[in-house]
Design a protein around this motif. Sequence first.
Motif, short mmCIF file in Angstrom:
data_model
loop_
_atom_site.label_atom_id
_atom_site.label_comp_id
_atom_site.label_asym_id
_atom_site.label_seq_id
_atom_site.Cartn_x
_atom_site.Cartn_y
_atom_site.Cartn_z
N TYR A 59 5.46 -1.73 -4.03
CA TYR A 59 6.88 -1.65 -4.30
C TYR A 59 7.55 0.09 -3.95
N LEU A 60 6.54 0.85 -2.88
CA LEU A 60 6.80 1.48 -2.30
C LEU A 60 7.78 1.17 -0.49
N ALA A 61 7.37 0.45 -0.35
CA ALA A 61 7.58 -0.37 0.93
C ALA A 61 9.04 -0.61 0.35
N ALA A 62 8.91 -1.99 -0.21
CA ALA A 62 10.27 -2.78 -0.90
C ALA A 62 11.54 -1.63 -0.85
N LEU A 63 11.08 -0.47 -2.33
CA LEU A 63 11.89 0.32 -2.14
C LEU A 63 12.86 1.00 -1.10
N GLU A 64 11.98 1.52 -0.34
CA GLU A 64 11.92 2.32 1.23
C GLU A 64 13.23 1.05 1.86
N ALA A 65 13.17 0.00 1.62
CA ALA A 65 13.63 -1.17 2.81
C ALA A 65 15.08 -1.50 1.47
N GLY A 66 15.04 -1.51 0.46
CA GLY A 66 16.36 -1.06 -0.01
C GLY A 66 17.20 -1.93 -1.50
N TYR A 67 15.09 -1.84 -2.09
CA TYR A 67 15.49 -2.60 -3.59
C TYR A 67 15.80 -1.23 -4.42
N VAL A 127 13.30 7.32 -3.09
CA VAL A 127 12.13 6.40 -3.06
C VAL A 127 11.26 6.34 -4.30
N ALA A 128 10.25 8.33 -4.23
CA ALA A 128 10.16 8.10 -5.12
C ALA A 128 10.40 7.97 -6.33
N ALA A 129 11.98 8.90 -6.81
CA ALA A 129 12.83 8.20 -8.01
C ALA A 129 12.13 7.03 -8.62
N GLY A 130 12.59 5.89 -7.51
CA GLY A 130 12.56 4.29 -8.10
C GLY A 130 10.97 3.61 -9.01
N ILE A 131 10.02 4.90 -7.58
CA ILE A 131 8.80 3.98 -7.76
C ILE A 131 8.41 4.55 -8.90
N THR A 132 8.61 6.18 -9.30
CA THR A 132 8.02 6.44 -10.79
C THR A 132 9.38 6.09 -12.37
N GLY A 154 7.50 -6.65 5.46
CA GLY A 154 6.24 -7.44 6.30
C GLY A 154 4.62 -6.43 5.64
N PHE A 155 3.30 -7.60 5.42
CA PHE A 155 2.28 -6.86 5.37
C PHE A 155 1.72 -5.59 6.58
N GLY A 156 2.44 -5.61 7.36
CA GLY A 156 1.54 -4.49 7.80
C GLY A 156 2.55 -3.13 7.87
N THR A 157 3.81 -2.72 7.06
CA THR A 157 4.72 -2.32 6.59
C THR A 157 4.07 -2.04 5.63
N VAL A 158 3.27 -2.96 4.76
CA VAL A 158 2.87 -1.92 3.04
C VAL A 158 1.19 -1.09 3.97
N ALA A 159 0.52 -1.78 4.53
CA ALA A 159 -0.30 -1.27 5.38
C ALA A 159 -0.45 0.06 5.74
N MET A 194 2.53 2.37 4.83
CA MET A 194 2.60 2.66 3.57
C MET A 194 1.24 3.64 3.34
N ALA A 195 0.58 2.67 3.18
CA ALA A 195 -0.46 2.86 2.37
C ALA A 195 -1.51 4.12 3.26
N LYS A 196 -1.23 4.23 4.57
CA LYS A 196 -2.11 5.10 5.15
C LYS A 196 -1.16 6.21 5.37
N ARG A 197 0.38 5.90 5.19
CA ARG A 197 0.31 7.53 4.48
C ARG A 197 0.54 7.92 3.22
N PHE A 198 0.02 7.61 2.35
CA PHE A 198 -0.13 8.02 1.12
C PHE A 198 -1.84 8.65 1.12
N GLY A 199 -2.33 8.33 2.02
CA GLY A 199 -3.61 9.05 2.14
C GLY A 199 -5.15 8.14 1.74
N ILE A 200 -4.15 6.74 2.06
CA ILE A 200 -5.77 5.46 2.35
C ILE A 200 -6.80 5.84 3.58
#
Length: 741
Positions: free
Chosen positions: A377-385, A517-522, A436-441, A443-449
């Motif tokens: 959902y972070l990736a989706a919000l960043e993409a415009g949702y 994006v942070a506001a949306g996911i919150t 894109g599943f690569g985009t989700v991956a 995003m996870a790396k970006r957040f510290g996975i």
Amino acid sequence: MAKNSGRSRAPRGASSQAESKPLWRRILRGVFVWGGALALLGAIFLGTAVFFTMRELPDYSALKSSQNGQMIVVRARDGRELVSLGPSYGKWMPYDEIPAIMRDAIVSVEDRRFREHPGVDVIGLARAVYMSITTDSRAKATSTLTQQLARNIFLTNTRSWNRKAREMVLALALERKFTKDQILELYLNKVYFGGGAYGIDAASRKFFGHPATELSTAESAIIAGLVKAPSNYSPTADVEAAKGRGKVVLGLMAREGVISQAEADSVDFSDVQVAKEKGQNSVRYFTDWALPQLDMLLPENNEPIEVWTTLDPAMQDAATKSIDANVPKGAQGALVSLDKDGAVLAMVGGTDYVNSNYNRATSALRQPGSSWKLFVYLAALEAGYTPDDRVVDEPVTIQGWSPQNDGRNFAGQIDVRTAFAYSKNTVAAQLGNEVGFGTVASMAKRFGITTNINTKPAMVLGTSEVRVIDMTRAFAAVSAGGTSVEPYGITKVTTTSGELLYEHKSVQGQVLVPHYVAAGITDLLQTAVAIGTGRAAQIGRPVAGKTGTTSSNKDGWFLGFSSGITTGVWMGRDDAKRVAGLSGGHAPARAFSDYMKVAVAKRPVEQFDTELKLPEWQLEPDDEQMQGNPDDYYYTDENGNLVHPDGATPDQPPYGGVPNGQAPNGGVVPPDYGPQGAQAGPPPAAGNDFLDRATGREREDPGLRPGQGTGAYPGARPTPVPRVMPTPRPTPTRIPGTTQP
């Protein structure tokens, strides 16, 4: 004349006799001569080195009083002592008080020629060199007891030829200065047996609960076997491995004739009772994680130190109780709690540190289940949702994979907020496929996975293994408004006299996603706790979080934050077998709630910032401010057709009565309008919803959760709105079959 001539012939004859000797004899003679000379020089050099080393050695009483190892006092964030780690010394045992069976056991297993060699076992060294040459294998260590004593007292365990040479010289010097009995007494009182115990009395008290004078044959064999690998054969870690090693020691003693084979066979290890460790609790999970970082934080230091940590004792106690009270029978639990800046407030790595010191909070790799949807959902919000966008919960197949919802039903058309709150797998799959599943991956790396992430479609449901501390870090970054958070456990290190050796420096995190994006996911995370799968995590104040459950109920997760504290909880079995009834919304969520009620009790209530300040490309037309007189504005739709503003009539042209068909800024009125702008053609291609957006008409949004700002969406802001709609910005695509908000 005759005499002179006779003298000249004699040397020539000798020279010719020497030249007639075979070449190999001359080479062999040279080897012996030069080899002998070099050996003599080496012996002189070695003897000199041993002589001067012996003169510089401390006396026996000084060696008795010296200590090995470093004492470390670990303190909590409020200064109270959590635990004291480091060397533990028992009573000094004179040679005659050391049980004979203990002396014989250590000599048999560590240095069977101890009484014969001069400090260095030449026979053993030659055998090791021979085996290395003939078998192409590396020569194994052949350190004698005296060499080990020299290394323990004067040197380090660094592997180098220089250290080995110094060790041999010291061993030879020790043998010249002290008797064999004195060396063995020093060794048995100073050697490290594991668990912080130095010397046989400390080891006996730690492992068996009594002084070394009471050691039995079996206990002596177990302790003697610890020197080779203290961590592998520790009775408190693996009692069966310790007993097995003890039997090997008895076999060596029988081979050396110290005891008979019958005596070795008659020893009953089942009578050995291992003492239960004291003072071992969940705090040790934290210290095991934090203290190894000292190697990077401090220069080389051997003096006693005090380590001030981030751990809060009250929160640690609450965390331990919350896991113990909620973890299913036969399962394990882990918890990590972080403050706003990444300080670790509490850490639980398992249900019992004594029985298992494996830290599941920092080391275990487990599938996160639906808690992974955070990144989808972070990736989706960043993409415009946005949370209000419409999506469809319906059967879907992606690359041959057909995800199912937990209840095996479908809700049809819903909004993004609802899909997240009720953890709809089909919607997560569609969003992941779209962005894109690569985009989700990514995003996870970006957040510290830090672990490996697969990019197959099923990855959106959390099939990639992660660590609890990494997932908690990711949720903490959301709590921080989309800014990275780095977990840390040490605030400062001082000597016992108060000298500061290290102090943690706060570093501002990197912005990982835009604020909107942070506001949306919150917004989504808050809804998941308020009405969704995480209702059991409610604590009477705002909470944002997400549940996670893997297939066959192997793992249960809850991760969330409130009042600046982020906490992650995991439960499951170490063997990854099914746990009946385990799901993230039950036991883990209840454990989160139990802990957080204590953790945030003294903190002010904080409302979440869910105000969406969208980027320019995603703004609605009424947020595009224009310069000039508002009466000079006019309206166009996506196709460039002029449209009526709210309440406009043919007598009130939309462009404010521009003369002669001239639009503002040099524009031209389309031919469908007359000289005064009266419509002469078909009605404008725009509906009421479009006009509401174009004119900035305020509308109520029942799904809106306003944060600290004045509103959640641009259309609700009471700011002046320009009436000109420029060419629309590109908007993200939606899932097929959905409608625009």
